[in-house]
Design a protein around this motif. Structure first.
Motif, PDB file in Angstrom:
ATOM      1  N   PRO A 294       0.734  -1.119   0.000  1.00  0.00           N
ATOM      2  CA  PRO A 294      -0.080  -0.165   0.032  1.00  0.00           C
ATOM      3  C   PRO A 294       0.763   1.383  -0.167  1.00  0.00           C
ATOM      4  O   PRO A 294       0.476   2.312  -0.844  1.00  0.00           O
ATOM      5  N   VAL A 295       1.917   1.210   0.891  1.00  0.00           N
ATOM      6  CA  VAL A 295       2.960   2.318   0.779  1.00  0.00           C
ATOM      7  C   VAL A 295       3.286   2.724  -0.718  1.00  0.00           C
ATOM      8  O   VAL A 295       3.539   4.127  -0.889  1.00  0.00           O
ATOM      9  N   ILE A 296       3.808   1.985  -1.118  1.00  0.00           N
ATOM     10  CA  ILE A 296       4.496   2.001  -2.415  1.00  0.00           C
ATOM     11  C   ILE A 296       3.598   2.337  -3.488  1.00  0.00           C
ATOM     12  O   ILE A 296       3.762   3.147  -4.502  1.00  0.00           O
ATOM     13  N   ILE A 297       2.552   1.525  -3.649  1.00  0.00           N
ATOM     14  CA  ILE A 297       1.416   1.708  -4.801  1.00  0.00           C
ATOM     15  C   ILE A 297       0.489   2.633  -4.553  1.00  0.00           C
ATOM     16  O   ILE A 297       0.231   3.472  -5.551  1.00  0.00           O
ATOM     17  N   LEU A 298      -0.135   2.878  -3.231  1.00  0.00           N
ATOM     18  CA  LEU A 298      -1.359   3.787  -3.014  1.00  0.00           C
ATOM     19  C   LEU A 298      -0.894   5.131  -2.644  1.00  0.00           C
ATOM     20  O   LEU A 298      -1.806   5.972  -2.166  1.00  0.00           O
TER      21      LEU A 298
END
Length: 368
Positions: A294-298
């Motif tokens: 989630p941190v990298i993508i969203l």
């Protein structure tokens, strides 16, 4: 052979009864393919742009209508003068400004050519380039329509200007993102194992019978890691300045305050994980696997959030990293003050309070 088949059957029963194993086997691949399939894209959709139309004639209106009708752009502002461009960018919602010169249609008819300026926010160089190419394609489509049945063709000349990162250095995008990812994962991971370690070592009983209140225990767990994470953040910023030549246009004091706030948010999330998890292994798995994707993508670190499906855009709002990346880029590259990032700051503060309150509640339950 019959014994061996019976053993295999037993293992199948064990796996099917274990919900965590089933989630890892079937749930994680589905979640990952959906995230990667919808979120990872170089295309842009519904990107907010502003219009500065000095001419307001039939040709500029036609081009603006074509841009507005495109699925790639959403016109969120019509500005009246050049001085408004910088304030529009600093608010963080607008990614580009399309500026039409004065007497655009007259220049087109008399001189055979006119100029339109595409000004993009290059804090994300990949998105800035894509926006410029898409706007240029729409303009050239309009030129073809104008030149139907005409021997001497008209020309609309696009002039591209990149602000905040005119050299389109990718490091200007990656440094804020990497700093956010490192602080988020390391801070959350460090604190996520703090209470679970006490449980596994058998020292939790000592804390439970001590006169310390849940808030004091949680604060005691967080404070040492705040100091260590601040050192970590300082090293990252110094490397950014002296190795990667990353500018800091805004206030260092404001940057320090926002960084500490984000660190506390990440640490509070880690404490919440540690109150839920029963073992250090589980806590590490949640903090790494549950937060990394989630941190990298969203978070908008690599892929523009506006191009994602609406569901993922809504989910991205609960990712603390998203708001910190916005704050970092605003302070470091745009040089904005607190008046432009107060909303993002309040969101991070609210998340911190929520995580701490929920941690206290979970801790109280374990005390009973």
């Amino acid at each position: 052979m019959k014994l061996f088949l019976g053993f295999i059957k037993k293992e199948f029963y064990h796996i099917l009864r274990d919900r965590r194993s089933l989630f890892i086997l079937f749930g994680m691949p589905i979640v990952q393919i959906l995230l990667f399939g919808f979120a990872i894209t170089n295309e842009i959709n519904n990107v907010n742009i502003a219009i500065l139309d000095h001419s307001k004639d039939v040709t500029t209106k036609k081009i603006i209508d074509n841009i507005s009708a495109s699925k790639y752009f959403s016109i969120n502002a019509f500005i009246q003068q050049e001085n408004d461009i910088e304030s529009v960018f600093k608010k963080g919602q607008t990614k580009a400004v399309i500026s039409f010169e004065k007497d655009f249609n007259q220049h087109l008819i008399k001189n055979g050519q006119a100029t339109v300026q595409i000004i993009t926010d290059a804090t994300d160089p990949n998105t800035a380039n894509t926006i410029s190419n898409y706007v240029n394609a729409i303009i050239q489509s309009q030129v073809k329509e104008l030149n139907k049945g005409i021997d001497k063709g008209y020309q609309i000349i696009p002039q591209t200007r990149m602000v905040y990162n005119p050299e389109l250095k990718s490091v200007f995008m990656f440094v804020p993102g990497i700093m956010t990812v490192i602080l988020m994962l390391v801070s959350a991971m460090m604190t996520s194992i703090s209470i679970t370690r006490e449980k596994e070592l058998g020292t939790m009983e000592v804390i439970l019978v001590s006169p310390l209140k849940p808030l004091q225990v949680i604060a005691g767990k967080v404070v040492p890691y705040i100091a260590l994470s601040v050192i970590n953040a300082t090293v990252i910023i110094l490397l950014s300045l002296f190795v990667f030549k990353m500018p800091i246009q805004g206030s260092l004091i404001l940057l320090a305050f926002e960084t500490v706030l984000f660190i506390v948010t990440a640490l509070a999330l880690g404490i919440l994980i540690s109150t839920i998890a029963a073992t250090q292994q589980t806590a590490m798995m949640i903090s790494l696997m549950g937060l990394m994707l989630p941190v990298i993508i969203l978070s908008g670190f690599i892929f523009p959030i506006s191009s994602m499906p609406l569901v993922l855009q809504i989910i991205s709002n609960i990712i603390p990293a998203k708001w910190f990346i916005i704050i970092l880029k605003a302070i470091m590259l745009k040089g904005v003050g607190f008046s432009f990032i107060w909303k993002e700051t309040l969101i991070l503060l609210g998340m911190t309070v929520f995580f701490i309150a929920l941690s206290i509640k979970k801790y109280k339950i374990r005390l009973e």
